[in-house]
Design an enzyme around this catalytic site. Sequence first.
Site, PDB file in Angstrom:
ATOM      1  N   LYS A 164    -113.205  -8.560 -66.100  1.00  0.00           N
ATOM      2  CA  LYS A 164    -114.595  -8.903 -66.414  1.00  0.00           C
ATOM      3  C   LYS A 164    -114.726 -10.416 -66.224  1.00  0.00           C
ATOM      4  O   LYS A 164    -113.746 -11.145 -66.343  1.00  0.00           O
ATOM      5  CB  LYS A 164    -114.892  -8.592 -67.883  1.00  0.00           C
ATOM      6  CG  LYS A 164    -114.942  -7.130 -68.234  1.00  0.00           C
ATOM      7  CD  LYS A 164    -116.376  -6.635 -68.209  1.00  0.00           C
ATOM      8  CE  LYS A 164    -116.513  -5.275 -68.836  1.00  0.00           C
ATOM      9  NZ  LYS A 164    -116.438  -5.322 -70.288  1.00  0.00           N
ATOM     10  N   HIS A 192    -116.960 -15.827 -68.554  1.00  0.00           N
ATOM     11  CA  HIS A 192    -118.259 -16.472 -68.404  1.00  0.00           C
ATOM     12  C   HIS A 192    -118.492 -17.578 -69.431  1.00  0.00           C
ATOM     13  O   HIS A 192    -117.639 -17.830 -70.281  1.00  0.00           O
ATOM     14  CB  HIS A 192    -119.390 -15.443 -68.438  1.00  0.00           C
ATOM     15  CG  HIS A 192    -119.420 -14.621 -69.687  1.00  0.00           C
ATOM     16  ND1 HIS A 192    -119.759 -15.139 -70.898  1.00  0.00           N
ATOM     17  CD2 HIS A 192    -119.145 -13.304 -69.894  1.00  0.00           C
ATOM     18  CE1 HIS A 192    -119.706 -14.183 -71.813  1.00  0.00           C
ATOM     19  NE2 HIS A 192    -119.319 -13.055 -71.232  1.00  0.00           N
ATOM     20  N   HIS A 201    -117.591 -17.320 -73.088  1.00  0.00           N
ATOM     21  CA  HIS A 201    -116.194 -17.421 -73.532  1.00  0.00           C
ATOM     22  C   HIS A 201    -115.763 -18.839 -73.869  1.00  0.00           C
ATOM     23  O   HIS A 201    -114.712 -19.043 -74.458  1.00  0.00           O
ATOM     24  CB  HIS A 201    -115.253 -16.870 -72.454  1.00  0.00           C
ATOM     25  CG  HIS A 201    -115.360 -15.395 -72.290  1.00  0.00           C
ATOM     26  ND1 HIS A 201    -115.836 -14.818 -71.148  1.00  0.00           N
ATOM     27  CD2 HIS A 201    -115.091 -14.381 -73.137  1.00  0.00           C
ATOM     28  CE1 HIS A 201    -115.830 -13.501 -71.291  1.00  0.00           C
ATOM     29  NE2 HIS A 201    -115.385 -13.214 -72.484  1.00  0.00           N
TER      30      HIS A 201
HETATM   31  N1  ARG Z   1    -111.870  -9.116 -76.099  1.00  0.00           N
HETATM   32  C1  ARG Z   1    -112.876  -9.216 -77.110  1.00  0.00           C
HETATM   33  C2  ARG Z   1    -114.211  -9.576 -76.475  1.00  0.00           C
HETATM   34  O1  ARG Z   1    -114.240 -10.167 -75.422  1.00  0.00           O
HETATM   35  C3  ARG Z   1    -112.572 -10.241 -78.144  1.00  0.00           C
HETATM   36  C4  ARG Z   1    -111.321  -9.990 -78.927  1.00  0.00           C
HETATM   37  C5  ARG Z   1    -111.388 -10.578 -80.267  1.00  0.00           C
HETATM   38  N2  ARG Z   1    -110.162 -10.463 -80.983  1.00  0.00           N
HETATM   39  C6  ARG Z   1    -109.792  -9.431 -81.746  1.00  0.00           C
HETATM   40  N3  ARG Z   1    -108.626  -9.473 -82.328  1.00  0.00           N
HETATM   41  N4  ARG Z   1    -110.554  -8.383 -81.882  1.00  0.00           N
HETATM   42  O2  ARG Z   1    -115.243  -9.274 -77.070  1.00  0.00           O
END
Ligand code: ARG
Length: 570
Positions: free
Chosen positions: A127, A130, A133
Site C-alpha cells: 500500500k 503516504h 504515515h
Molecule cells: N498497519 C496499521 C495501519 O497502517 C497500523 C499498525 C498499528 N500498530 C498496531 N500494533 N496495531 O493502520
Amino acid sequence: MKDIKKEIAAVIAGAVEGLDAEGVEALIEIPADSSMGDYAYPCFRLAKTFRKAPPLIAADIASAISGSPLFEKVQNVNAYVNMFLSKEEFAKTTVDEVLEAKDAFGRSDIGGGKTVIVEYSSPNIAKPFHIGHIRSTVIGNSIYKLYDALGYNVVRINHLGDYGTQFGKMITAYRHWGCEEDVRREPIKTLLSYYVKFHEEAEKDPSLDEEARETFAKLEKGEKEEVELWQWFRSESLKEFSRVYDMLGISFDSYAGESFYSDKMPAVLDELREKGLLKESQGAQIVDLSEWNMAPALITKSDGSSLYITRDIAAAIYRKKTYDFYKNIYVVASQQNLHFQQWFKVLELMGKEWYKDCIHVPFGLVSLEEGTMSTRHGRVVFLEDVLNRAVEKTREIILEKNVNTESADETAKTVGIGAVMFQELSNNRIKDYTFSWDEVLNFDGETGPYVQYTHARACSVLRNAGADIEKLAAGHIDWSYICSDAAYGLVKLIYRFPETVAEAADKFEPSVVTRYIVDVAQGFNKFYHDEHILTDNEDERNAKLLLTFAAMQTIRNGLALLGIKAPEKM
Ligand code: ARG
C-alpha cells in the site's frame, strides 16, 4: 544540571524553623513576570502554622534568606517571597554545564537502563507510504530519541501491516490482471492499481471477494504459491519504505510485523479459551466486552482466519516475554482508540497485570487541502513525493538567496526534509491538521529553517571569532557581562533544557521540545541583535562567546531529539 528549585528550598528550610525542604519545593513558582523575581514562594498556606498573616510571614522569610549567595536580591510582595538569583552565579553554572556535557547536554540516566519499546510507523505493505504515515513515523522517532536521552534502553519496532485478508485480494488481483515487470519497476504504485481495480471489479462480480477469501486462507495455511507471492510483495514494498526511512534518517531494531505472529496465535486462542473468555457468535470467536460498553473483540472470523486484534494481543505477549519491557508504547492514530482499549481490556481479563504498561499514544488526522485521501480510490499523496518536492523547492530558495553553503544539494536535503519534520512536530500531536505547502516551506516564522538558520548564525559567530572554546572555558570568565535582559533571558532558557526533555518524554509530546527550541532561537536572536558579541573588550567577548556556544549547542541537541540535523552553514 543543578536543580535550582531544590537549592532554594534547602536555603528556605535551613533559615526558617518549622519548614521542610520538600514541602517548600512543591510550592515554589516561576513568576510569569520576571520583574517579580526568577522564583517566588507563596506563603498563603503558612498562616495556620505560624499564626500570622501571610504577608508578614513572607517578610520574615525574605529577610531570613537575603544573605544567601544564591540570591542577588530577595523581596516580599504581599504574601510572596520574590527571589532574584545571582545572575553571575546562575550564568556560570548553566553555561559550564553545557560546556562540560556538549552533545550530552539534556541527557540523563533517569531511565536507569530500563527497557522501553516504541512502536511506530508500521505502514501496510503493498500500500502507498503516504503523507498520513509521516505522523506516526516522525513522532515515534522523536519519542524514541527522548527516551533514549533519558537513559532508557529503547527497542524500536516497525509493526508492519504485512498480513490480513487484503493480501488475498492483492494476490487475486495480481493473478487476474498482474504483470511481473510492472511490479518490479514500480512496486507500490502498481500493486495499488491492482487493489483499486479489485474493488471496482468486485462491485460488479462478488465472486472475486469469495476468491480473495479463499486465497488468504491458503496463505494462512502456508501454501507455497501464495506465500511466495506474498513474500515478493513484501520485499518489494520494504525497498520502497527503506528509501523514505533513509531520507528521514529513521531506522528500526525490528521489523516484526503482523505476519511474524501468525504462528503465535493458536497459543493465544488456547489461553483465551482456557480462561473462559472466548464466546462463539455467528460462527466467529469473540471476547464479549459489553460490560465495559465496548463492541466485542473479534478474535477469529467464521472461516477461522485470524484478525488484526488477535495479532496485537499475540504481539504484546511476545514482547513481554522477549524484552520484559518497562513500557510498551504504540504511536498510532487516534482513529484506533477503540481498538487499543478493546485489546488492552482483553489482556487485563487474561490476568496480565502488565497491560498497564502498554500505552497507546494517539495523534490526530492529517488531511489535504484538496480533500481527504482514499487508498481504495487511489487518491493519495506519497510521502516520498512530498519529501522530494520539499528538497527541490528548498534548493531553488537556496540558489535564489545565494545562501552560504558548501553544498547546495546537501543543505537542500537537510533543510527541506527538516522543514517537513519540524512542522509535523510543531503542534500538539492530538490536533488534526491540514498539510499545506505554503506553511511547510514558509521559511520565516516558527519553522525548522528558522531554527536551523539561527544555529548556523551562532556557528558563524564562533567561526568569525576564531575562538578556541575549550581554552576559553578553562580560563577565567567574568560572568558579570551576562547580566543584560537579553543575555540573562537566554541563560534562563538554556537552563530549562533538561527539564523540557523530561517533560516531553513524560507527555509523549515532542512538540514541547519543538516549541522550546523556537524560544531558544528567538532568545539567541534577541541577544545577537541587542548586543555586540565580538567587542574589543576581551573579557566581555569571551563571556558572550561562551553563551553563544551554549545556545548553539542547545539548539543542536534539541533538533537532534526531533530527528533533525543542524547544518553549520546556511
Ligand atoms: N498497519 C496499521 C495501519 O497502517 C497500523 C499498525 C498499528 N500498530 C498496531 N500494533 N496495531 O493502520
